[in-house]
Design a protein around this motif. Structure first.
Motif, PDB file in Angstrom:
ATOM      1  N   GLU A 109       1.070  -4.890   8.248  1.00 44.31           N
ATOM      2  CA  GLU A 109      -0.235  -4.570   7.347  1.00 44.31           C
ATOM      3  C   GLU A 109      -0.047  -5.522   5.917  1.00 44.31           C
ATOM      4  OE1 GLU A 109       0.078   0.039   8.611  1.00 44.31           O
ATOM      5  OE2 GLU A 109       1.191  -0.554   6.869  1.00 44.31           O
ATOM      6  N   ILE A 113      -3.171  -7.841   4.511  1.00 44.01           N
ATOM      7  CA  ILE A 113      -3.277  -7.817   2.959  1.00 44.01           C
ATOM      8  C   ILE A 113      -3.470  -9.122   2.391  1.00 44.01           C
ATOM      9  CG2 ILE A 113      -2.474  -6.793   0.658  1.00 44.01           C
ATOM     10  CD1 ILE A 113      -1.719  -4.410   2.311  1.00 44.01           C
ATOM     11  N   CYS A 116      -6.280 -11.172   3.346  1.00 46.08           N
ATOM     12  CA  CYS A 116      -7.441 -10.696   2.741  1.00 46.08           C
ATOM     13  C   CYS A 116      -7.601 -11.199   1.286  1.00 46.08           C
ATOM     14  CB  CYS A 116      -7.344  -9.049   2.581  1.00 46.08           C
ATOM     15  SG  CYS A 116      -7.861  -8.211   4.097  1.00 46.08           S
ATOM     16  N   TYR A 140      -7.550  -2.668  10.804  1.00 44.28           N
ATOM     17  CA  TYR A 140      -7.162  -2.791   9.221  1.00 44.28           C
ATOM     18  C   TYR A 140      -8.480  -3.001   8.687  1.00 44.28           C
ATOM     19  CZ  TYR A 140      -2.366  -3.703  10.988  1.00 44.28           C
ATOM     20  OH  TYR A 140      -1.133  -3.559  11.356  1.00 44.28           O
ATOM     21  N   TYR A 141      -8.960  -2.232   7.812  1.00 44.59           N
ATOM     22  CA  TYR A 141     -10.189  -2.309   6.850  1.00 44.59           C
ATOM     23  C   TYR A 141      -9.734  -2.337   5.157  1.00 44.59           C
ATOM     24  CZ  TYR A 141     -12.113  -0.031  10.981  1.00 44.59           C
ATOM     25  OH  TYR A 141     -12.582   0.016  12.230  1.00 44.59           O
ATOM     26  N   PRO A 142      -9.842  -3.641   4.707  1.00 46.64           N
ATOM     27  CA  PRO A 142      -9.575  -4.018   3.182  1.00 46.64           C
ATOM     28  C   PRO A 142     -10.370  -2.946   2.237  1.00 46.64           C
ATOM     29  CG  PRO A 142     -10.659  -5.807   4.606  1.00 46.64           C
ATOM     30  CD  PRO A 142     -10.674  -4.853   5.396  1.00 46.64           C
ATOM     31  N   LEU A 188      -5.376  -1.216   2.233  1.00 43.07           N
ATOM     32  CA  LEU A 188      -5.885  -0.983   3.725  1.00 43.07           C
ATOM     33  C   LEU A 188      -6.273   0.361   4.113  1.00 43.07           C
ATOM     34  CD1 LEU A 188      -4.046  -3.425   5.981  1.00 43.07           C
ATOM     35  CD2 LEU A 188      -6.135  -4.214   4.613  1.00 43.07           C
TER      36      LEU A 188
END
Length: 193
Positions: A109, A113, A116, A140-142, A188
């Motif tokens: 993760e 990150i 991103c 994974y969604y920012p 995230l």
């Protein structure tokens, strides 16, 4: 003999073309499954964001930013857990700078990150990503900060008023979730399928 060789050559070409078409179909199917999973997770994340956002706005309007911290301290995780149950998957929030130590991002993760953050530094909005560990699929969604986030995640005594700083220090003595700017990666949402 010449015709036998030509027939064999056509047969080999036909078999190779069929294998390539099958591989392309399999790859296309896998891409569709990934895209569908990301879209389903994104819908659930939006439900969570809308619910948390509305509740935060309500708490701020009714009792100020300091009262919104009480909501986040208890209710935000309850909203995430309740939505996870409806979704039949696990949803959590993680960060490289968590307010709650239980939300510390894992190595995988943390790597996303950072990717991103690199995207934002290159003026590109990061997109969700699928990640696989053993037999599990994760999306994974920012989480990108906005101006409202600065009331609790900005710079103390500048963006975050003194009364809010005091409440944050009381509830989160090891708080790392400060000094953000708008349009920064806060962490995230992680969806396990």
């Amino acid at each position: 003999m010449k015709y036998t060789f030509i027939a064999i050559l056509f047969l080999v070409i036909a078999c190779q073309t069929k294998k390539e078409n099958t591989a392309q179909t399999s790859e296309s199917t896998a891409t569709t499954v990934v895209n569908d999973s990301i879209a389903k997770g994104k819908q659930q994340i939006q439900i969570i964001r809308d619910s948390i956002g509305a509740n935060l706005q309500n708490a701020i309007e009714n009792g100020g930013t300091a009262s919104a911290i009480a909501f986040c301290n208890i209710e935000a995780n309850n909203i995430v857990e309740a939505t996870s149950g409806d979704f039949k998957g696990k949803i959590k929030r993680v960060s490289d700078k968590p307010r709650n130590p239980n939300n510390q991002a894992s190595e995988a993760e943390l790597a996303f990150i950072q990717a991103c953050k690199d995207s934002l530094n290159n003026a590109t909005m990061p997109k969700p990503k699928m990640h696989y560990v053993d037999d599990k699929a994760f999306a994974y969604y920012p989480i990108v900060t906005n101006n409202m986030c600065m009331q609790c995640h900005g710079t103390p005594m500048k963006d975050i008023p003194a009364d809010v700083v005091s409440v944050l220090q009381e509830k989160y003595p090891n708080d790392k979730a400060i000094n953000y700017k708008p349009q920064a990666i806060r962490g995230l949402f992680v969806v396990e399928f």
